[in-house]
Design a protein around this motif. Sequence first.
Motif, short mmCIF file in Angstrom:
data_model
loop_
_atom_site.label_atom_id
_atom_site.label_comp_id
_atom_site.label_asym_id
_atom_site.label_seq_id
_atom_site.Cartn_x
_atom_site.Cartn_y
_atom_site.Cartn_z
N LEU A 42 0.85 -1.19 0.00
CA LEU A 42 0.00 0.00 0.00
C LEU A 42 0.88 1.24 0.00
O LEU A 42 2.05 1.18 0.38
N ILE A 43 0.32 2.35 -0.42
CA ILE A 43 1.04 3.61 -0.45
C ILE A 43 0.23 4.65 0.29
O ILE A 43 -0.94 4.88 -0.02
N ALA A 44 0.85 5.27 1.31
CA ALA A 44 0.23 6.42 1.96
C ALA A 44 0.68 7.63 1.15
O ALA A 44 1.88 7.86 0.97
N LEU A 45 -0.27 8.37 0.62
CA LEU A 45 0.00 9.52 -0.24
C LEU A 45 -0.35 10.79 0.50
O LEU A 45 -1.52 11.01 0.85
N SER A 46 0.65 11.62 0.79
CA SER A 46 0.41 12.87 1.52
C SER A 46 -0.31 13.86 0.61
O SER A 46 -0.39 13.67 -0.61
N ASN B 51 1.57 14.89 -2.30
CA ASN B 51 1.88 13.78 -3.20
C ASN B 51 3.21 13.10 -2.90
O ASN B 51 3.86 12.56 -3.79
N ILE B 52 3.63 13.11 -1.65
CA ILE B 52 4.79 12.34 -1.23
C ILE B 52 4.30 10.93 -0.93
O ILE B 52 3.31 10.75 -0.22
N GLU B 53 5.00 9.93 -1.49
CA GLU B 53 4.57 8.54 -1.36
C GLU B 53 5.37 7.83 -0.28
O GLU B 53 6.59 7.92 -0.23
N TYR B 54 4.66 7.11 0.60
CA TYR B 54 5.26 6.28 1.64
C TYR B 54 4.75 4.86 1.41
O TYR B 54 3.60 4.55 1.74
N THR B 55 5.60 4.01 0.85
CA THR B 55 5.20 2.65 0.52
C THR B 55 5.43 1.75 1.73
O THR B 55 6.48 1.78 2.35
N PHE B 56 4.41 0.96 2.06
CA PHE B 56 4.52 0.02 3.17
C PHE B 56 3.78 -1.26 2.81
O PHE B 56 3.02 -1.30 1.85
N THR B 57 4.04 -2.30 3.56
CA THR B 57 3.36 -3.57 3.33
C THR B 57 2.55 -3.94 4.56
O THR B 57 2.91 -3.57 5.69
N VAL B 58 1.49 -4.67 4.32
CA VAL B 58 0.63 -5.16 5.39
C VAL B 58 0.46 -6.65 5.17
O VAL B 58 0.07 -7.09 4.09
#
Length: 175
Positions: free
Chosen positions: A10-14, A17-24
């Motif tokens: 998943l990507i948290a998009l500020s 438009n800054i992307e923070y990619t993480f996995t769950v």
Amino acid sequence: MNQKNEENTLIALSKDNIEYTFTVKNNYEYSYKEQKIKVEIIEEADGFSILSANGIRYPVEIVSRQQNAYEILINGVGYSFSVETPFSLNRKKLLATMNPTTKNEIIKAPMPGRILEIMVTQGQSVNCGDALLVLEAMKMQNTIISHTKGIISNIIIKPDDTVGKDDLLVEIENL
């Protein structure tokens, strides 16, 4: 498909438009930059919510949630972001290229409260993260910050004004 070992990216998009990619994995095992993070939301008996990240506790309030877009307060600081799948992020980027973006950013009240202080003036240049004003809500002072770089084009409120959730506060012309 084996649901027990399913891992999703998943990507948290500020808002910028800054992307923070993480996995769950398994709906509760989170990883960011290959580091495992234990995250949980705890509902306290007094009605307050606590975000626990790797054992560190922060007061949290979910101000609004609309589909995959969130506005939250953590320790009195506001954050706006959306949670995207790789597919939905690519779609969002494609749609953004097809639609012209607005020149102005509207800052709205994240909750009802009273304006204590306005820290900017019309025509002033601001950067992302600059303090705009202080909003008192539930006996807490919340600093409302700029989510974009620009010039203050309109200040709709004044000190001691009472505002409701989503009332317009400040307009910023994007640079």
